[in-house]
Design an enzyme around this catalytic site. Structure first.
Site, PDB file in Angstrom:
ATOM      1  N   HIS A 242       0.844  -1.190   0.000  1.00  0.00           N
ATOM      2  CA  HIS A 242       0.000   0.000   0.000  1.00  0.00           C
ATOM      3  C   HIS A 242       0.878   1.238   0.000  1.00  0.00           C
ATOM      4  O   HIS A 242       1.914   1.257   0.677  1.00  0.00           O
ATOM      5  CB  HIS A 242      -0.925   0.018   1.228  1.00  0.00           C
ATOM      6  CG  HIS A 242      -2.085   0.936   1.058  1.00  0.00           C
ATOM      7  ND1 HIS A 242      -2.001   2.280   1.361  1.00  0.00           N
ATOM      8  CD2 HIS A 242      -3.323   0.716   0.586  1.00  0.00           C
ATOM      9  CE1 HIS A 242      -3.171   2.836   1.084  1.00  0.00           C
ATOM     10  NE2 HIS A 242      -3.990   1.920   0.609  1.00  0.00           N
TER      11      HIS A 242
ATOM     12  N   ASP B 289      -7.890  -5.510  -0.439  1.00  0.00           N
ATOM     13  CA  ASP B 289      -8.341  -6.362  -1.537  1.00  0.00           C
ATOM     14  C   ASP B 289      -7.942  -7.820  -1.376  1.00  0.00           C
ATOM     15  O   ASP B 289      -8.385  -8.667  -2.143  1.00  0.00           O
ATOM     16  CB  ASP B 289      -7.782  -5.829  -2.867  1.00  0.00           C
ATOM     17  CG  ASP B 289      -8.363  -4.473  -3.198  1.00  0.00           C
ATOM     18  OD1 ASP B 289      -9.587  -4.328  -3.089  1.00  0.00           O
ATOM     19  OD2 ASP B 289      -7.603  -3.552  -3.542  1.00  0.00           O
TER      20      ASP B 289
HETATM   21  N1  CMC Z   1       4.339  -7.618  -4.718  1.00  0.00           N
HETATM   22  C1  CMC Z   1       5.687  -7.615  -4.788  1.00  0.00           C
HETATM   23  N2  CMC Z   1       6.448  -6.524  -4.590  1.00  0.00           N
HETATM   24  C2  CMC Z   1       5.816  -5.388  -4.306  1.00  0.00           C
HETATM   25  C3  CMC Z   1       4.424  -5.314  -4.200  1.00  0.00           C
HETATM   26  C4  CMC Z   1       3.675  -6.482  -4.419  1.00  0.00           C
HETATM   27  N3  CMC Z   1       2.341  -6.456  -4.333  1.00  0.00           N
HETATM   28  N4  CMC Z   1       4.057  -4.050  -3.903  1.00  0.00           N
HETATM   29  C5  CMC Z   1       5.187  -3.349  -3.824  1.00  0.00           C
HETATM   30  N5  CMC Z   1       6.257  -4.147  -4.058  1.00  0.00           N
HETATM   31  C6  CMC Z   1       7.676  -3.762  -4.012  1.00  0.00           C
HETATM   32  C7  CMC Z   1       8.098  -3.003  -5.265  1.00  0.00           C
HETATM   33  O1  CMC Z   1       8.593  -3.875  -6.269  1.00  0.00           O
HETATM   34  C8  CMC Z   1       9.154  -2.073  -4.709  1.00  0.00           C
HETATM   35  O2  CMC Z   1      10.351  -2.816  -4.547  1.00  0.00           O
HETATM   36  P1  CMC Z   1      11.793  -2.069  -4.724  1.00  0.00           P
HETATM   37  O3  CMC Z   1      11.853  -1.052  -3.637  1.00  0.00           O
HETATM   38  O4  CMC Z   1      12.795  -3.155  -4.603  1.00  0.00           O
HETATM   39  O5  CMC Z   1      11.757  -1.449  -6.100  1.00  0.00           O
HETATM   40  C9  CMC Z   1       8.642  -1.731  -3.308  1.00  0.00           C
HETATM   41  O6  CMC Z   1       7.834  -2.853  -2.930  1.00  0.00           O
HETATM   42  C10 CMC Z   1       7.800  -0.463  -3.251  1.00  0.00           C
HETATM   43  O7  CMC Z   1       6.777  -0.598  -4.241  1.00  0.00           O
HETATM   44  P2  CMC Z   1       6.158   0.611  -5.043  1.00  0.00           P
HETATM   45  O8  CMC Z   1       5.537   0.108  -6.296  1.00  0.00           O
HETATM   46  O9  CMC Z   1       7.182   1.715  -5.161  1.00  0.00           O
HETATM   47  O10 CMC Z   1       5.049   1.081  -4.015  1.00  0.00           O
HETATM   48  P3  CMC Z   1       3.852   2.046  -4.319  1.00  0.00           P
HETATM   49  O11 CMC Z   1       3.555   2.744  -3.068  1.00  0.00           O
HETATM   50  O12 CMC Z   1       4.147   2.888  -5.523  1.00  0.00           O
HETATM   51  O13 CMC Z   1       2.662   1.056  -4.748  1.00  0.00           O
HETATM   52  C11 CMC Z   1       0.827  -0.413  -4.673  1.00  0.00           C
HETATM   53  C12 CMC Z   1       1.627   0.660  -3.918  1.00  0.00           C
HETATM   54  C13 CMC Z   1      -0.458  -0.709  -3.900  1.00  0.00           C
HETATM   55  C14 CMC Z   1       0.427   0.135  -6.046  1.00  0.00           C
HETATM   56  C15 CMC Z   1       1.692  -1.677  -4.831  1.00  0.00           C
HETATM   57  O14 CMC Z   1       2.038  -2.167  -3.556  1.00  0.00           O
HETATM   58  C16 CMC Z   1       1.005  -2.751  -5.663  1.00  0.00           C
HETATM   59  O15 CMC Z   1       1.077  -2.720  -6.897  1.00  0.00           O
HETATM   60  N6  CMC Z   1       0.305  -3.712  -4.990  1.00  0.00           N
HETATM   61  C17 CMC Z   1      -0.438  -4.733  -5.712  1.00  0.00           C
HETATM   62  C18 CMC Z   1      -1.762  -4.164  -6.191  1.00  0.00           C
HETATM   63  C19 CMC Z   1      -2.754  -3.961  -5.062  1.00  0.00           C
HETATM   64  O16 CMC Z   1      -2.955  -4.842  -4.229  1.00  0.00           O
HETATM   65  N7  CMC Z   1      -3.441  -2.814  -5.062  1.00  0.00           N
HETATM   66  C20 CMC Z   1      -4.481  -2.481  -4.091  1.00  0.00           C
HETATM   67  C21 CMC Z   1      -4.068  -1.377  -3.164  1.00  0.00           C
HETATM   68  S1  CMC Z   1      -5.158  -1.222  -1.726  1.00  0.00           S
HETATM   69  C22 CMC Z   1      -6.701  -0.829  -2.371  1.00  0.00           C
HETATM   70  C23 CMC Z   1      -6.762   0.575  -2.852  1.00  0.00           C
HETATM   71  O17 CMC Z   1      -6.795   1.487  -2.016  1.00  0.00           O
HETATM   72  O18 CMC Z   1      -6.815   0.783  -4.041  1.00  0.00           O
END
Ligand code: CMC
Length: 427
Positions: free
Chosen positions: A311, A368
């Site tokens: 998140h 989710d």
């Molecule tokens: N699986 C594996 N690695 C992950 C995941 C995941 N679900 N989420 C983040 N990471 C890793 C990412 O690869 C990165 O690693 P590094 O620092 O080595 O590059 C690190 O964690 C930080 O990730 P980020 O993409 O920079 O984080 P963000 O804050 O931009 O993204 C997120 C948040 C929710 C988009 C992301 O965690 C994600 O894509 N999760 C899966 C989709 C999901 O479940 N979405 C629902 C969110 S909650 C409901 C809502 O409010 O919409």
């Protein structure tokens, strides 16, 4: 006044940025004068460090994994209040007393119905079209049916009663639109809303009923879905709410702003994740395969991500996921759950929570991760999972729309860019 001193090391010039303190959470430095002082902009793609507004609706405590609506913890609201009470709270700032609740519930019931001409819109969509596509289109189309608010010149001409009517329409009609969108996409006969039923029961009725046929709807199913709506009701300045605010800031019609929110929510990184989680659990197929998929999720060269994990704000267990996990345990005794999916989900969580990759990045299950297994148990079709997120979130969008719209000096949202394209080209 607390400040942060910013220094431009090229010129040695400094200026003090005031620190603004919220009632909870991380303070922010006010860089409104940054360009004036330094002729510089701040660079923050994806806005992860940017506070875009002041808000009194919802507070997320990122470190502790806590969520509050108008000051009340989500656990208490989910346990003690129904979704419509939470809607009233988000819209007005106060929980309703018995009379206020009765009046509000009545008004919402009266708004369940759609204009007959809007009903005709659904048949224009092809078979198998995703209900999210129909939903965003039909909500945008509401602007044609309800013209008030089109003349928006500034906050002084704003009638608060019109806001409440707009809110009631959005809350009351979106479940009907969602159910109709689904039924039309699979060729089921239309079912009209039933005003004698409470909001959540009526939605399940519209999904399940056939003409002259009374579907079975258990109380525990209504309670579970109602809690899911509550858990999705608002969540601060997430991507879809930001979309709503950006459109609002232009002075566009509120239903157009809500439609933009629906479109933004659809993506698998946002509200589309609940559908993606179930597809992923099915693809994993067995607990024996979990380790393999965890390795994929950790592999930098593999685009695979664990859906329902991570998140932008929470660096702790999402409090909504905790509540959903508890609901799963509660409903298990009365409703058939897909135990295979549940076992895979539990295994993923168990491994991920003890794995250095997930621990160091603060990746925990989000809202989710477990909601889809509950929705599957409620026999909700998979492509209706994200519309269910929309139904819950619609009140948050309206409350946030109103908050921005009520600002004395609402400004259009207009970020800058670093232009990196070609320059000085000539024909
Ligand atoms: N699986 C594996 N690695 C992950 C995941 C995941 N679900 N989420 C983040 N990471 C890793 C990412 O690869 C990165 O690693 P590094 O620092 O080595 O590059 C690190 O964690 C930080 O990730 P980020 O993409 O920079 O984080 P963000 O804050 O931009 O993204 C997120 C948040 C929710 C988009 C992301 O965690 C994600 O894509 N999760 C899966 C989709 C999901 O479940 N979405 C629902 C969110 S909650 C409901 C809502 O409010 O919409």
């Amino acid at each position: 006044m607390d400040t942060v001193t910013l220094t431009d090391n090229r010129s040695g010039k400094s200026f003090d940025a005031a620190i603004k303190y919220p009632k909870g959470g991380t303070p922010a430095m006010d860089i409104a004068d940054l360009h004036k002082e330094f002729e510089l902009y701040s660079f923050d793609p994806s806005l992860g460090n940017t506070v875009s507004c002041e808000s009194k609706v919802t507070h997320l405590n990122a470190k502790e994994g806590k969520l509050y609506h108008r000051g009340y913890p989500i656990e208490e609201l989910a346990q003690e209040k129904n979704y419509l009470e939470v809607c009233y709270l988000l819209l007005t700032g106060e929980l309703p007393d018995t009379q206020q609740y009765g009046e509000f519930d009545d008004l919402i019931r009266k708004r369940y119905f759609l204009h007959e001409k809007l009903n005709r819109l659904f048949s224009a969509f092809p078979d198998d079209s995703h209900p999210m596509s129909t939903l965003s289109s039909a909500v945008a189309a509401l602007t044609s049916f309800y013209h008030n608010f089109i003349e928006i010149h500034g906050s002084t001409d704003f009638d608060v009663n019109e806001y409440y009517v707009m809110a009631q329409r959005i809350i009351g009609k979106i479940p009907t639109i969602a159910a109709q969108a689904y039924r039309q996409s699979v060729g089921l006969p239309s079912i009209y809303p039933d005003m004698d039923r409470y909001f959540t029961e009526n939605f399940l009725y519209m999904l399940r009923a056939y003409p002259n046929n009374e579907p079975e709807i258990k109380d525990i199913e209504i309670k579970a879905l109602d809690t899911i709506f509550t858990l999705h009701a608002d969540h601060g300045q997430n991507a879809s709410t930001t979309a709503v605010r950006v459109v609002c800031s232009t002075g566009a019609h509120p239903y157009a702003a809500i439609s933009a929110g629906i479109s933004a929510l659809w993506g698998p990184k946002h509200g589309g994740a609940n559908e993606a989680v179930i597809n992923q659990l099915k693809a994993i197929g067995s607990v024996d395969n979990v380790e393999k998929y965890i390795r994929k999720a950790k592999d930098k060269n593999d685009p695979f991500r664990l859906m329902g994990f991570g998140h932008r704000v929470y660096k702790n267990y999402d409090p909504r996921a905790k509540i959903l996990k508890k609901i799963l345990e509660e409903i298990k005794t009365e409703i058939e759950i897909d135990n295979k999916l549940l076992e895979i989900a539990y295994k993923i969580e168990e491994i991920a929570l003890s794995d250095e990759y997930f621990i160091s990045r603060n990746l925990y299950p989000n809202v989710d991760f477990y909601s889809g297994i509950i929705l599957t148990a409620l026999k909700i079709p998979l492509n209706m999972f994200t519309p269910i997120f929309v139904i819950g979130r619609s009140v948050g969008w309206v409350a946030q729309w109103f908050e921005l719209r009520s600002e004395e000096n609402m400004k259009i949202t207009r970020p800058r860019q670093l232009y990196m394209g070609d320059v000085n080209k000539h024909l």
